[in-house]
Design an enzyme around this catalytic site. Structure first.
Site, PDB file in Angstrom:
ATOM      1  CB  THR A 135      -2.480   7.166  -2.652  1.00  0.00           C
ATOM      2  OG1 THR A 135      -1.694   5.816  -2.769  1.00  0.00           O
ATOM      3  CG2 THR A 135      -1.555   8.430  -3.334  1.00  0.00           C
ATOM      4  NE  ARG A 157      -2.666  -0.047   3.727  1.00  0.00           N
ATOM      5  CZ  ARG A 157      -3.122   0.311   4.524  1.00  0.00           C
ATOM      6  NH1 ARG A 157      -4.553   0.385   4.489  1.00  0.00           N
ATOM      7  NH2 ARG A 157      -2.718   0.580   5.697  1.00  0.00           N
ATOM      8  CG  ASP A 184       6.167  -3.342  10.036  1.00  0.00           C
ATOM      9  OD1 ASP A 184       6.979  -3.890   9.060  1.00  0.00           O
ATOM     10  OD2 ASP A 184       5.743  -2.305  10.042  1.00  0.00           O
ATOM     11  CG  ASP A 236       2.669  -3.353   9.001  1.00  0.00           C
ATOM     12  OD1 ASP A 236       2.844  -4.346   8.564  1.00  0.00           O
ATOM     13  OD2 ASP A 236       2.656  -2.409   8.360  1.00  0.00           O
TER      14      ASP A 236
HETATM   15  C1  PRP Z   1      -0.943  -4.953   4.468  1.00  0.00           C
HETATM   16  C2  PRP Z   1      -1.544  -6.140   4.548  1.00  0.00           C
HETATM   17  C3  PRP Z   1      -2.493  -6.167   3.230  1.00  0.00           C
HETATM   18  C4  PRP Z   1      -2.882  -4.665   2.927  1.00  0.00           C
HETATM   19  C5  PRP Z   1      -4.370  -4.357   3.429  1.00  0.00           C
HETATM   20  O1  PRP Z   1      -0.009  -5.128   3.458  1.00  0.00           O
HETATM   21  O2  PRP Z   1      -0.959  -7.312   4.445  1.00  0.00           O
HETATM   22  O3  PRP Z   1      -1.976  -6.569   1.919  1.00  0.00           O
HETATM   23  O4  PRP Z   1      -1.879  -4.018   3.838  1.00  0.00           O
HETATM   24  O5  PRP Z   1      -4.487  -3.044   3.374  1.00  0.00           O
HETATM   25  P1  PRP Z   1      -5.583  -2.466   2.138  1.00  0.00           P
HETATM   26  O6  PRP Z   1      -6.801  -3.537   2.556  1.00  0.00           O
HETATM   27  O7  PRP Z   1      -5.920  -1.443   2.690  1.00  0.00           O
HETATM   28  O8  PRP Z   1      -5.021  -2.609   0.793  1.00  0.00           O
HETATM   29  P2  PRP Z   1       1.103  -3.721   3.390  1.00  0.00           P
HETATM   30  O9  PRP Z   1       0.729  -2.797   2.243  1.00  0.00           O
HETATM   31  O10 PRP Z   1       1.307  -3.209   4.727  1.00  0.00           O
HETATM   32  O11 PRP Z   1       2.477  -4.755   2.765  1.00  0.00           O
HETATM   33  P3  PRP Z   1       3.283  -5.943   3.480  1.00  0.00           P
HETATM   34  O12 PRP Z   1       2.519  -6.874   3.585  1.00  0.00           O
HETATM   35  O13 PRP Z   1       4.474  -5.764   2.494  1.00  0.00           O
HETATM   36  O14 PRP Z   1       3.673  -5.190   4.917  1.00  0.00           O
HETATM   37  N1  URA Z   2      -2.312  -3.472   7.071  1.00  0.00           N
HETATM   38  C1  URA Z   2      -1.997  -4.021   8.227  1.00  0.00           C
HETATM   39  O1  URA Z   2      -1.052  -4.760   8.194  1.00  0.00           O
HETATM   40  N2  URA Z   2      -2.615  -3.660   9.304  1.00  0.00           N
HETATM   41  C2  URA Z   2      -3.654  -2.776   9.286  1.00  0.00           C
HETATM   42  O2  URA Z   2      -4.209  -2.394  10.320  1.00  0.00           O
HETATM   43  C3  URA Z   2      -3.983  -2.062   7.996  1.00  0.00           C
HETATM   44  C4  URA Z   2      -3.414  -2.597   6.790  1.00  0.00           C
END
Ligand code: PRP
Ligand code: URA
Length: 214
Positions: free
Chosen positions: A113, A109, A208, A205
């Site tokens: 944005t 994400r 993380d 997160d």
């Molecule tokens: C997190 C999660 C989803 C997304 C959800 O990933 O694992 O993929 O956010 O958010 P959304 O419904 O608003 O799109 P992130 O973008 O943090 O990436 P990562 O898994 O690489 O940490």
């Molecule tokens: N992605 C995450 O990992 N946590 C949240 O709460 C939202 C998006």
């Protein structure tokens, strides 16, 4: 039957899942335990996501006699993990169905944005004939899941389910509006998103916390 099902959203809230999810949400839960709990919940989620898959009868020999026994029939299964956090769910699902094919879609994400940005895609051949389970622990705005499923449909998949750990009402609406044919299996529906698109009360997160990167 699943515990609760409404408008294409199946809430899989078995007491074991609720207990493990509480541990995952806790701020003081370390990454190694977080990962283990996610893997365990993934196994339990798989139980419901695949509850209606077809069986076929085969003749086998037990040590005592011949019998007609059941085994999974087609369509062939494919799990698609949305990187990174999806891999935390994927491991537990593969524990349950080791023979499943695996696809991977890399999305993050954009922090400003909140729009998903794709950086990787690798799917097995023959997606049109597979039951495809798309996995990501978090359904927040729904942008990542909706974009991933659009790409997977472009590759031919027709029979798709989405499995997550936590869903926000906003994400459920976005995903149902974009892909009304895709049922959502979730262990919990949380209250809302905050101004940064994080799920409240949530668990932070997920990526993380799985990988200890913050
Ligand atoms: C997190 C999660 C989803 C997304 C959800 O990933 O694992 O993929 O956010 O958010 P959304 O419904 O608003 O799109 P992130 O973008 O943090 O990436 P990562 O898994 O690489 O940490
Ligand atoms: N992605 C995450 O990992 N946590 C949240 O709460 C939202 C998006």
């Amino acid at each position: 039957m699943p515990d609760k099902s409404r408008d294409g959203v199946i809430l899989v809230d078995h007491p074991l899942i609720r207990h493990k999810l509480t541990l995952m949400r806790r701020n003081d839960t370390p990454s190694n335990l977080f990962r283990r709990l996610l893997r365990e919940i993934a196994g339990l989620l798989t139980y419901e996501v695949l509850r209606d898959v077809k069986l076929e009868t085969v003749t086998i020999e037990t040590p005592l006699e011949t019998m007609e026994a059941e085994r999974l029939a087609g369509p062939k299964l494919c799990f698609v993990s949305i990187l990174r956090a999806g891999n935390g769910l994927l491991d537990g699902m593969l524990d349950m169905v080791p023979s499943a094919r695996v696809g991977t879609i890399g999305l993050y994400r954009d922090e400003a944005t909140l729009q998903p940005v794709q950086y990787y895609l690798k799917l097995p051949e023959g997606m049109a004939g597979r039951l495809t389970i798309v996995v990501d622990p978090m359904l927040a705005t729904g942008g990542s899941a909706a974009a991933a499923i659009t790409r997977i449909k472009e590759a031919g998949a027709k029979d798709i389910r989405f499995a997550c750990l936590l869903a926000a009402p906003e994400g459920i609406k976005t995903l149902r509006d974009a892909h009304p044919d895709v049922p959502i299996y979730t262990a919990a529906i949380d209250r809302q998103l905050n101004e940064k698109g994080y799920i409240l009360p949530g668990l932070g997160d997920a990526g993380d916390r799985i990988y200890g990167t913050r």
